[in-house]
Design a protein around this motif. Structure first.
Motif, PDB file in Angstrom:
ATOM      1  N   ASP A  67     -25.404  17.819  56.495  1.00 44.18           N
ATOM      2  CA  ASP A  67     -25.174  17.122  55.224  1.00 44.18           C
ATOM      3  C   ASP A  67     -23.900  17.630  54.547  1.00 44.18           C
ATOM      4  O   ASP A  67     -23.116  16.836  54.016  1.00 44.18           O
ATOM      5  CB  ASP A  67     -26.364  17.305  54.278  1.00 44.18           C
ATOM      6  N   ARG A  69     -21.352  19.000  56.049  1.00 44.67           N
ATOM      7  CA  ARG A  69     -20.238  18.547  56.882  1.00 44.67           C
ATOM      8  C   ARG A  69     -19.879  17.094  56.552  1.00 44.67           C
ATOM      9  O   ARG A  69     -18.709  16.757  56.396  1.00 44.67           O
ATOM     10  CB  ARG A  69     -20.596  18.685  58.360  1.00 44.67           C
ATOM     11  N   ARG A  70     -20.886  16.234  56.428  1.00 47.73           N
ATOM     12  CA  ARG A  70     -20.639  14.831  56.075  1.00 47.73           C
ATOM     13  C   ARG A  70     -19.957  14.722  54.714  1.00 47.73           C
ATOM     14  O   ARG A  70     -19.044  13.922  54.521  1.00 47.73           O
ATOM     15  CB  ARG A  70     -21.938  14.033  56.086  1.00 47.73           C
ATOM     16  N   THR A  71     -20.400  15.536  53.753  1.00 48.44           N
ATOM     17  CA  THR A  71     -19.803  15.523  52.417  1.00 48.44           C
ATOM     18  C   THR A  71     -18.333  15.927  52.498  1.00 48.44           C
ATOM     19  O   THR A  71     -17.472  15.275  51.890  1.00 48.44           O
ATOM     20  CB  THR A  71     -20.564  16.466  51.467  1.00 48.44           C
ATOM     21  N   LEU A  73     -16.320  15.700  55.088  1.00 50.90           N
ATOM     22  CA  LEU A  73     -15.567  14.642  55.770  1.00 50.90           C
ATOM     23  C   LEU A  73     -15.365  13.434  54.862  1.00 50.90           C
ATOM     24  O   LEU A  73     -14.302  12.802  54.891  1.00 50.90           O
ATOM     25  CB  LEU A  73     -16.261  14.247  57.067  1.00 50.90           C
ATOM     26  N   ASP A  74     -16.367  13.109  54.031  1.00 52.41           N
ATOM     27  CA  ASP A  74     -16.210  12.013  53.069  1.00 52.41           C
ATOM     28  C   ASP A  74     -15.107  12.325  52.059  1.00 52.41           C
ATOM     29  O   ASP A  74     -14.289  11.455  51.725  1.00 52.41           O
ATOM     30  CB  ASP A  74     -17.524  11.742  52.330  1.00 52.41           C
ATOM     31  N   LEU A  75     -15.080  13.553  51.552  1.00 57.86           N
ATOM     32  CA  LEU A  75     -14.044  13.950  50.596  1.00 57.86           C
ATOM     33  C   LEU A  75     -12.661  13.912  51.245  1.00 57.86           C
ATOM     34  O   LEU A  75     -11.686  13.483  50.626  1.00 57.86           O
ATOM     35  CB  LEU A  75     -14.333  15.349  50.037  1.00 57.86           C
ATOM     36  N   ALA A  77     -11.746  11.973  53.725  1.00 61.07           N
ATOM     37  CA  ALA A  77     -11.394  10.560  53.935  1.00 61.07           C
ATOM     38  C   ALA A  77     -10.826   9.941  52.659  1.00 61.07           C
ATOM     39  O   ALA A  77      -9.961   9.063  52.716  1.00 61.07           O
ATOM     40  CB  ALA A  77     -12.601   9.784  54.427  1.00 61.07           C
ATOM     41  N   LYS A  78     -11.287  10.404  51.511  1.00 61.60           N
ATOM     42  CA  LYS A  78     -10.796   9.897  50.227  1.00 61.60           C
ATOM     43  C   LYS A  78      -9.501  10.579  49.802  1.00 61.60           C
ATOM     44  O   LYS A  78      -8.880  10.180  48.823  1.00 61.60           O
ATOM     45  CB  LYS A  78     -11.845  10.136  49.137  1.00 61.60           C
ATOM     46  N   TYR A  81     -10.201  16.218  48.963  1.00 57.57           N
ATOM     47  CA  TYR A  81     -10.767  17.517  49.304  1.00 57.57           C
ATOM     48  C   TYR A  81      -9.734  18.625  49.146  1.00 57.57           C
ATOM     49  O   TYR A  81      -9.963  19.613  48.477  1.00 57.57           O
ATOM     50  CB  TYR A  81     -11.315  17.470  50.732  1.00 57.57           C
TER      51      TYR A  81
END
Length: 134
Positions: A67, A69-71, A73-75, A77-78, A81
Motif C-alpha cells: 500500500d 509503495r502504491r502511494t 508511485l501515485d505521488l 506519477a503526479k 513526490y
C-alpha cells in the motif's frame, strides 16, 4: 562551521531512462552506479561540482508495504513526490537542449513574480525539476 549540500536523493522508476536523462540531456557525469538485490542506485552530478551529487534511487526500499509503495508511485506519477531546483548560466540553451532531448516540459522559460527566470521539466520518473537563470 561550514555545512554544504553533498547529496540529494530522487527516486527513479527506470534506471536506464533516468541515467540517459541526467547524463545525456542534463550533461551530468556518472559518479557511481551500484546494484544490490535487484535495485539500482546511480550517483550523478555536474562535472565542475565534484562535491555535489544527486543519487537516483529505487522509489520504495525493502520494508515498505505494498500500500505504501502504491502511494509513493501515485505521488511520483503526479510529479508531487520529489523535486529539485537547479541553476544554469545559459537558461535558453539549457531549455533548448532539454526540449530537443524529448524531456517533458512542464513550463517554458518565464519571468517569475518572485524575481527569477526559470522553467520546469519532469525527469523520466516524474520528478519536477525547476531550472533557473543564474
Amino acid at each position: 562551521m561550514t555545512i554544504t549540500i553533498h547529496s540529494s536523493f530522487l527516486p527513479h522508476l527506470d534506471a536506464d531512462a533516468s541515467l540517459a536523462f541526467y547524463r545525456d540531456a542534463l550533461g551530468f557525469e556518472v559518479r557511481d552506479d551500484v546494484g544490490y538485490d535487484g535495485m539500482r542506485w546511480i550517483t550523478v552530478g555536474p562535472a565542475d561540482q565534484p562535491d555535489t551529487a544527486i543519487v537516483l534511487q529505487p522509489p520504495a526500499l525493502p520494508g515498505v508495504t505494498e500500500d505504501e509503495r502504491r502511494t509513493l508511485l501515485d505521488l511520483m506519477a503526479k510529479g508531487s513526490y520529489f523535486g529539485v531546483n537547479l541553476a544554469s548560466a545559459d537558461l535558453a540553451a539549457t531549455f533548448e537542449r532539454l526540449e530537443a532531448s524529448g524531456a517533458e516540459i512542464v513550463q517554458e522559460p518565464i519571468d517569475q513574480p518572485y524575481g527569477v527566470r526559470d522553467f520546469a521539466v519532469r525527469d523520466p520518473a516524474g520528478n519536477l525539476i525547476r531550472i533557473q537563470q543564474t
